[in-house]
Design a protein around this motif. Structure first.
Motif, short mmCIF file in Angstrom:
data_model
loop_
_atom_site.label_atom_id
_atom_site.label_comp_id
_atom_site.label_asym_id
_atom_site.label_seq_id
_atom_site.Cartn_x
_atom_site.Cartn_y
_atom_site.Cartn_z
N TRP A 70 0.82 -1.21 0.00
CA TRP A 70 0.00 0.00 0.00
C TRP A 70 0.86 1.27 0.00
CZ3 TRP A 70 2.38 1.36 4.31
CH2 TRP A 70 2.62 0.38 5.30
N LEU A 71 2.17 1.14 -0.05
CA LEU A 71 3.07 2.28 0.06
C LEU A 71 2.82 3.39 -0.95
CD1 LEU A 71 5.49 3.55 1.49
CD2 LEU A 71 7.00 2.20 -0.02
N PRO A 72 2.43 3.10 -2.20
CA PRO A 72 2.25 4.19 -3.17
C PRO A 72 1.34 5.32 -2.71
CG PRO A 72 2.26 2.11 -4.32
CD PRO A 72 2.28 1.78 -2.86
N VAL A 73 0.34 5.03 -1.89
CA VAL A 73 -0.58 6.08 -1.47
C VAL A 73 0.07 7.03 -0.47
CG1 VAL A 73 -1.64 4.95 0.55
CG2 VAL A 73 -3.01 6.47 -0.89
N ASP B 176 5.31 10.93 -1.92
CA ASP B 176 5.27 12.36 -2.23
C ASP B 176 4.91 12.53 -3.70
OD1 ASP B 176 5.57 15.07 -2.31
OD2 ASP B 176 7.68 15.10 -1.74
N TRP B 177 3.63 12.47 -4.01
CA TRP B 177 3.17 12.48 -5.39
C TRP B 177 3.61 13.73 -6.13
CZ3 TRP B 177 -2.72 11.04 -4.62
CH2 TRP B 177 -2.80 9.74 -4.09
N ARG B 178 3.47 14.88 -5.52
CA ARG B 178 3.73 16.15 -6.22
C ARG B 178 5.19 16.29 -6.63
NH1 ARG B 178 0.07 20.70 -3.08
NH2 ARG B 178 -1.88 19.54 -3.14
N ALA B 179 6.07 15.64 -5.91
CA ALA B 179 7.50 15.68 -6.27
C ALA B 179 7.88 14.53 -7.19
CB ALA B 179 8.35 15.64 -5.01
N GLY B 180 6.90 13.78 -7.69
CA GLY B 180 7.16 12.73 -8.67
C GLY B 180 7.48 11.38 -8.11
N GLU B 181 7.35 11.18 -6.79
CA GLU B 181 7.75 9.90 -6.20
C GLU B 181 6.86 8.75 -6.64
OE1 GLU B 181 10.42 9.13 -4.51
OE2 GLU B 181 11.21 11.16 -4.46
N LEU B 182 5.58 8.99 -6.91
CA LEU B 182 4.69 7.91 -7.33
C LEU B 182 5.09 7.39 -8.70
CD1 LEU B 182 2.22 6.10 -6.96
CD2 LEU B 182 0.81 7.99 -7.85
N VAL C 88 -4.87 0.03 -6.84
CA VAL C 88 -6.19 0.55 -6.45
C VAL C 88 -6.89 -0.43 -5.52
CG1 VAL C 88 -8.52 1.06 -7.29
CG2 VAL C 88 -6.53 2.07 -8.43
N PHE C 89 -6.88 -1.72 -5.87
CA PHE C 89 -7.51 -2.72 -5.02
C PHE C 89 -6.86 -2.74 -3.63
CE2 PHE C 89 -8.43 -5.22 -9.12
CZ PHE C 89 -9.69 -4.64 -9.24
N ILE C 90 -5.54 -2.76 -3.61
CA ILE C 90 -4.82 -2.86 -2.34
C ILE C 90 -5.00 -1.61 -1.49
CG2 ILE C 90 -2.50 -2.93 -1.32
CD1 ILE C 90 -1.68 -4.75 -3.66
N VAL C 91 -4.80 -0.45 -2.10
CA VAL C 91 -4.85 0.81 -1.37
C VAL C 91 -6.25 1.09 -0.84
CG1 VAL C 91 -4.78 3.31 -1.71
CG2 VAL C 91 -2.84 1.90 -2.41
N TYR C 92 -7.26 0.88 -1.65
CA TYR C 92 -8.64 1.14 -1.22
C TYR C 92 -9.00 0.28 0.00
CZ TYR C 92 -13.74 1.46 -1.35
OH TYR C 92 -15.07 1.64 -1.02
#
Length: 260
Positions: free
Chosen positions: A169-172, A175-181, A214-218
């Motif tokens: 679940w780490l992707p959620v 730091d999305w805005r800095a491009g980490e995702l 999506v399945f995991i994070v949700y």
């Protein structure tokens, strides 16, 4: 049933095999992500389309104000280059620093030390969702002239594969805005490098990765009682170019796993 994205026939110059993302050598965000809709998630991306299912290009830009702006078939290179410059790392984020030795030993200790996460069951997500997590990769190449990007080194990718297996679940929390995702996805999804376009993902592999997350994070967000889990999971998918609608989440809730 409402559609989740507007789909148009493919432009003559569109190649479904290209996922345009800036280079991995600097922090970056997703500026242009063509995706293929003739696959498992198509029904949730364009459920009311009456045309034959084919390929569609959906460009996604992240607005620092927190809004997403969608545009279709923007093949103008000048316009494509006007996407916002990469944002700096989120202030105060948890910074995971790894180097050659850590990578070769598949040692996750730096992650545990930087974040304080001792095990997958010991996470309080609120602070991590606010501060986010990022990575600094201090990798020294054996050959200084080796042109490969970090995501092309098998040993680096293997370290991230182990990390992802331990904390799926780490992707959620990144730091999305800095491009980490997007950077994280590049470590786990088959791709090629293009001097002109940057990272060129295999579209089906990227789609499978996104749907899996999506399945995991949700499910994880719901278990952790995090507010608006649908919105957070959808925003994560949209950062990689995929629109997810409530129909998918309705199905998940109707048939929970494990069964309630």
């Amino acid at each position: 049933m409402n559609t989740m994205a507007t789909i148009k026939p493919p432009s003559p110059n569109f190649s479904p095999l290209k996922q345009s993302i800036p280079s991995l050598t600097q922090p970056w965000i997703s500026c242009k992500l063509p995706i293929a809709t003739d696959s498992i998630a198509a029904a949730f991306v364009s459920s009311n389309s009456n045309r034959e299912r084919g390929h569609a290009a959906v460009s996604v830009a992240f607005n620092p104000s927190g809004n997403y702006e969608l545009s279709l078939f923007d093949d103008d290179e000048e316009n494509a280059q006007k996407c916002p410059p990469p944002l700096p790392p989120t202030e105060g984020r948890f910074e995971v620093v790894i180097d050659n030795d850590i990578i070769l030993r598949l040692d996750l200790t730096p992650f545990h030390t930087a974040t304080g996460i001792a095990s997958p069951l010991s996470v309080e997500p609120k602070e991590f969702l606010e501060r986010t997590i990022g990575f600094t990769i201090n990798y020294t190449k054996e050959d200084p002239n080796d042109p490969r990007e970090l995501s092309e080194y098998g040993e680096i990718r293997l370290w991230f594969v182990r990390l992802d297996a331990a904390y799926p679940w780490l992707p959620v929390l990144l730091d999305w805005r800095a491009g980490e995702l997007a950077r994280y996805a590049a470590m786990l999804v088959p791709h090629q490098m293009s001097l002109k376009m940057g990272v060129v993902f295999n579209p089906e592999a990227l789609e499978l990765f996104v749907m899996n997350k999506v399945f995991i994070v949700y499910n994880w967000l719901k278990q952790q009682n995090v507010p608006k889990p649908r919105l957070r999971a959808s925003d994560m998918a949209r950062m990689l170019g995929f629109g997810i609608g409530d129909e998918l989440f309705d199905l998940i809730d109707k048939h929970p796993f494990p069964p309630s």
